[in-house]
Motif scaffolding. Structure first.
Motif, PDB file in Angstrom:
ATOM      1  N   ASP A 125     115.413  58.735 -19.483  1.00 13.85           N
ATOM      2  CA  ASP A 125     114.763  59.934 -18.959  1.00 13.85           C
ATOM      3  C   ASP A 125     115.667  61.140 -19.193  1.00 13.85           C
ATOM      4  O   ASP A 125     116.687  61.308 -18.503  1.00 13.85           O
ATOM      5  CB  ASP A 125     114.491  59.729 -17.467  1.00 13.85           C
ATOM      6  CG  ASP A 125     113.730  60.889 -16.844  1.00 13.85           C
ATOM      7  OD1 ASP A 125     113.323  61.810 -17.590  1.00 13.85           O
ATOM      8  OD2 ASP A 125     113.542  60.859 -15.610  1.00 13.85           O
ATOM      9  N   ARG A 173     115.859  65.111 -19.025  1.00 11.18           N
ATOM     10  CA  ARG A 173     115.096  66.112 -18.283  1.00 11.18           C
ATOM     11  C   ARG A 173     115.444  67.540 -18.684  1.00 11.18           C
ATOM     12  O   ARG A 173     116.589  67.845 -19.045  1.00 11.18           O
ATOM     13  CB  ARG A 173     115.336  65.920 -16.780  1.00 11.18           C
ATOM     14  CG  ARG A 173     114.887  64.566 -16.264  1.00 11.18           C
ATOM     15  CD  ARG A 173     115.297  64.318 -14.826  1.00 11.18           C
ATOM     16  NE  ARG A 173     114.790  63.032 -14.344  1.00 11.18           N
ATOM     17  CZ  ARG A 173     115.103  62.485 -13.177  1.00 11.18           C
ATOM     18  NH1 ARG A 173     115.934  63.120 -12.344  1.00 11.18           N
ATOM     19  NH2 ARG A 173     114.590  61.311 -12.831  1.00 11.18           N
ATOM     20  N   ASP A 211     116.158  53.437 -18.407  1.00 12.51           N
ATOM     21  CA  ASP A 211     116.590  53.519 -17.007  1.00 12.51           C
ATOM     22  C   ASP A 211     117.835  54.374 -16.811  1.00 12.51           C
ATOM     23  O   ASP A 211     118.366  54.445 -15.689  1.00 12.51           O
ATOM     24  CB  ASP A 211     116.820  52.134 -16.387  1.00 12.51           C
ATOM     25  CG  ASP A 211     115.539  51.319 -16.312  1.00 12.51           C
ATOM     26  OD1 ASP A 211     114.470  51.923 -16.109  1.00 12.51           O
ATOM     27  OD2 ASP A 211     115.604  50.087 -16.468  1.00 12.51           O
ATOM     28  N   ALA A 212     118.336  55.025 -17.857  1.00  9.32           N
ATOM     29  CA  ALA A 212     119.385  56.031 -17.694  1.00  9.32           C
ATOM     30  C   ALA A 212     118.727  57.394 -17.506  1.00  9.32           C
ATOM     31  O   ALA A 212     117.620  57.637 -17.991  1.00  9.32           O
ATOM     32  CB  ALA A 212     120.305  56.055 -18.904  1.00  9.32           C
ATOM     33  N   VAL A 213     119.419  58.298 -16.811  1.00 11.90           N
ATOM     34  CA  VAL A 213     118.892  59.638 -16.540  1.00 11.90           C
ATOM     35  C   VAL A 213     119.899  60.683 -17.001  1.00 11.90           C
ATOM     36  O   VAL A 213     121.092  60.597 -16.673  1.00 11.90           O
ATOM     37  CB  VAL A 213     118.597  59.832 -15.036  1.00 11.90           C
ATOM     38  CG1 VAL A 213     118.158  61.268 -14.754  1.00 11.90           C
ATOM     39  CG2 VAL A 213     117.549  58.838 -14.562  1.00 11.90           C
ATOM     40  N   GLU A 265     120.230  64.745 -16.681  1.00  6.79           N
ATOM     41  CA  GLU A 265     119.650  65.858 -15.941  1.00  6.79           C
ATOM     42  C   GLU A 265     119.697  67.169 -16.732  1.00  6.79           C
ATOM     43  O   GLU A 265     120.404  67.280 -17.741  1.00  6.79           O
ATOM     44  CB  GLU A 265     120.402  66.029 -14.615  1.00  6.79           C
ATOM     45  CG  GLU A 265     120.270  64.860 -13.647  1.00  6.79           C
ATOM     46  CD  GLU A 265     118.949  64.859 -12.898  1.00  6.79           C
ATOM     47  OE1 GLU A 265     118.046  65.639 -13.253  1.00  6.79           O
ATOM     48  OE2 GLU A 265     118.826  64.053 -11.950  1.00  6.79           O
ATOM     49  N   HIS A 279     123.735  57.890 -14.688  1.00  2.00           N
ATOM     50  CA  HIS A 279     123.156  59.186 -14.308  1.00  2.00           C
ATOM     51  C   HIS A 279     124.148  60.262 -14.722  1.00  2.00           C
ATOM     52  O   HIS A 279     125.297  60.264 -14.262  1.00  2.00           O
ATOM     53  CB  HIS A 279     122.925  59.226 -12.800  1.00  2.00           C
ATOM     54  CG  HIS A 279     122.021  60.317 -12.356  1.00  2.00           C
ATOM     55  ND1 HIS A 279     120.900  60.102 -11.591  1.00  2.00           N
ATOM     56  CD2 HIS A 279     122.053  61.664 -12.580  1.00  2.00           C
ATOM     57  CE1 HIS A 279     120.282  61.254 -11.357  1.00  2.00           C
ATOM     58  NE2 HIS A 279     120.972  62.210 -11.949  1.00  2.00           N
ATOM     59  N   ASP A 329     125.241  52.028 -14.717  1.00  2.00           N
ATOM     60  CA  ASP A 329     125.324  52.484 -13.322  1.00  2.00           C
ATOM     61  C   ASP A 329     126.469  53.454 -13.069  1.00  2.00           C
ATOM     62  O   ASP A 329     126.901  53.629 -11.918  1.00  2.00           O
ATOM     63  CB  ASP A 329     125.423  51.288 -12.363  1.00  2.00           C
ATOM     64  CG  ASP A 329     124.237  50.345 -12.501  1.00  2.00           C
ATOM     65  OD1 ASP A 329     123.102  50.838 -12.625  1.00  2.00           O
ATOM     66  OD2 ASP A 329     124.450  49.119 -12.503  1.00  2.00           O
ATOM     67  N   HIS A 349     128.120  57.349 -12.929  1.00  2.00           N
ATOM     68  CA  HIS A 349     127.638  58.674 -12.556  1.00  2.00           C
ATOM     69  C   HIS A 349     128.630  59.718 -13.034  1.00  2.00           C
ATOM     70  O   HIS A 349     129.809  59.684 -12.666  1.00  2.00           O
ATOM     71  CB  HIS A 349     127.476  58.776 -11.034  1.00  2.00           C
ATOM     72  CG  HIS A 349     126.970  60.100 -10.567  1.00  2.00           C
ATOM     73  ND1 HIS A 349     127.151  60.563  -9.286  1.00  2.00           N
ATOM     74  CD2 HIS A 349     126.289  61.080 -11.215  1.00  2.00           C
ATOM     75  CE1 HIS A 349     126.613  61.761  -9.156  1.00  2.00           C
ATOM     76  NE2 HIS A 349     126.077  62.093 -10.318  1.00  2.00           N
ATOM     77  N   ASN A 378     132.459  56.396 -11.330  1.00  2.00           N
ATOM     78  CA  ASN A 378     131.890  57.690 -10.964  1.00  2.00           C
ATOM     79  C   ASN A 378     132.909  58.811 -11.134  1.00  2.00           C
ATOM     80  O   ASN A 378     134.054  58.697 -10.668  1.00  2.00           O
ATOM     81  CB  ASN A 378     131.444  57.683  -9.496  1.00  2.00           C
ATOM     82  CG  ASN A 378     130.389  56.635  -9.218  1.00  2.00           C
ATOM     83  OD1 ASN A 378     129.265  56.737  -9.683  1.00  2.00           O
ATOM     84  ND2 ASN A 378     130.766  55.596  -8.481  1.00  2.00           N
TER      85      ASN A 378
END
Length: 393
Positions: free
Chosen positions: A234, A236, A250-252, A254, A270, A286, A288, A305
């Motif tokens: 995804d 965006r 399933d990765a995003v 932004e 993410h 997983d 971030h 993260n």
């Protein structure tokens, strides 16, 4: 041809990344290091893979199972780490005919390994500028006449690249005596093969022995550059993906994010908003990477993260690492010399002008932590707010 893949080592020079993970199972691009070796063997024509396992053996077993890419798989256990000949002898009961031996922590170009298989019996050779730190081949044309370890006066510039194809009878020559360094060396087996057979030196176009953390960065630089661009996740808003970028399902990603490939963003990761990812960077499952963060030429393993306003460059972060807000990584010496780090108690050069930090699994830094170039943070290490870390912890 059967291919014996050596994957039993603990990888002490790769500590702390190998505190819980065997070195061959450290991820390079989208799969473990040893899987790249296995892929090369399969592409070259191996009809059976025999993995020699030891440290954290179940990790290797569970990944490969009974078959890999349609090729049958077996496992042999090296009970004690007594050298490469000892490792191959652990697989002796399965050997039937000529067999190849590949180091599970080495990367090779596929065409060269295919040529090695075709030239059996044979050894992979790699031309280096300074062969004195390698096992060096003596040759007569393309025929190997001998091998000498780390000579002061090398007979050629051809380093032993750690890949072999042995004749069937070498199965009975594996029980060699201990060397001066207390190991049973596969090169002693090779010496007997050279005495009784014509062994071809096959020069490989590309080879990397991945033994230390900065070589893990080099391995990712190689394999990430080989990927094809693919966007399944995804992405965006105005996110800008440039060059060879893979965003898995399933990765995003932004809005406000810029990713300059080669880069891989794995499932569940993410990125953003307003983050900058560049260079050969792996953002593992997983992970971030958050607002105002720049990550450059770095490996982030699963669950790690870097969520707020930080810079991480030329670094390797193990699993479940958390960098507190404002954590900054230095990756360049003011004198322009290669960054140095400590490996097994010895201070050594990485050979890299830019190199950041190595963080073991579960490391946590507090807000506004500064980490100096070449620092190693052991498994579970922590820092305090505003701390400047200049020595290994």
């Amino acid at each position: 041809m059967q291919a014996v893949v050596l994957a039993a080592g603990e990888g002490t020079r790769m500590r702390p990344l190998t505190a819980q993970t065997p070195k061959p199972m450290l991820q390079v691009a989208d799969r473990p290091l040893v899987a790249h070796t296995a892929d090369t063997a399969v592409e070259a024509g191996a009809d059976e893979l025999i993995f020699v396992v030891g440290y954290e053996a179940d990790d290797v077993r569970s990944y490969f199972g009974d078959t890999y890419r349609g090729v049958p798989v077996r496992f042999a256990v090296q009970e004690e780490q007594q050298g490469t000949a000892d490792a191959v002898e652990a697989a002796r009961e399965y050997l039937d005919g000529p067999f190849a031996v590949l180091n599970g922590d080495n990367l090779y170009d596929e065409a060269s390994v295919a040529a090695l298989f075709d030239a059996a019996p044979a050894i992979a050779a790699y031309s280096v500028e300074d062969p004195r730190n390698y096992g060096v081949l003596s040759t007569d044309g393309e025929t190997v006449t001998g091998i000498v370890e780390k000579p002061d006066d090398p007979p050629t510039d051809l380093a032993n690249a750690g890949a072999y194809v042995f004749p069937a009878e070498a199965r009975d020559w594996l029980d060699v005596p201990l060397s001066e360094r207390g190991e049973r060396e596969i090169t002693d087996v090779l010496a007997r093969v050279v005495d009784e057979h014509s062994v071809t030196a096959v020069e490989v176009d590309r080879w990397l022995d991945v033994g230390r953390p900065w070589e893990l960065l080099a391995a990712n630089e190689w394999k990430l550059a080989d990927m094809d661009r693919r966007i399944d996740g995804d992405v965006r808003g105005d996110a800008d993906l440039r060059g060879t970028v893979v965003v898995e399902e399933d990765a995003v990603v932004e809005p406000g994010v810029t990713i300059e490939g080669p880069a891989l963003v794995q499932s569940g990761a993410h990125v953003g908003p307003n983050a900058y990812v560049r260079g050969a960077t792996l953002v593992g499952e997983d992970c971030h990477v958050g607002h105002g963060v720049e990550v450059k030429n770095t490996v982030l393993y699963a669950g790690s993260n870097v969520p707020h306003v930080s810079y991480v460059g030329d670094s390797v972060l193990g699993t479940d690492v958390n960098f507190g807000a404002g954590t900054q990584v230095a990756n360049l010496r003011h004198d322009g010399e290669p960054v140095r780090m400590t490996v097994k108690g010895e201070r050594v050069s990485t050979g890299r002008r830019k190199f950041g930090v190595v963080a073991g699994d579960g490391v946590k830094t507090a807000i506004n932590t500064s980490l100096n170039a070449g620092v190693v943070l052991d498994t579970g290490a922590t820092t305090t707010p505003g701390e400047s870390v200049t020595r290994d912890r």
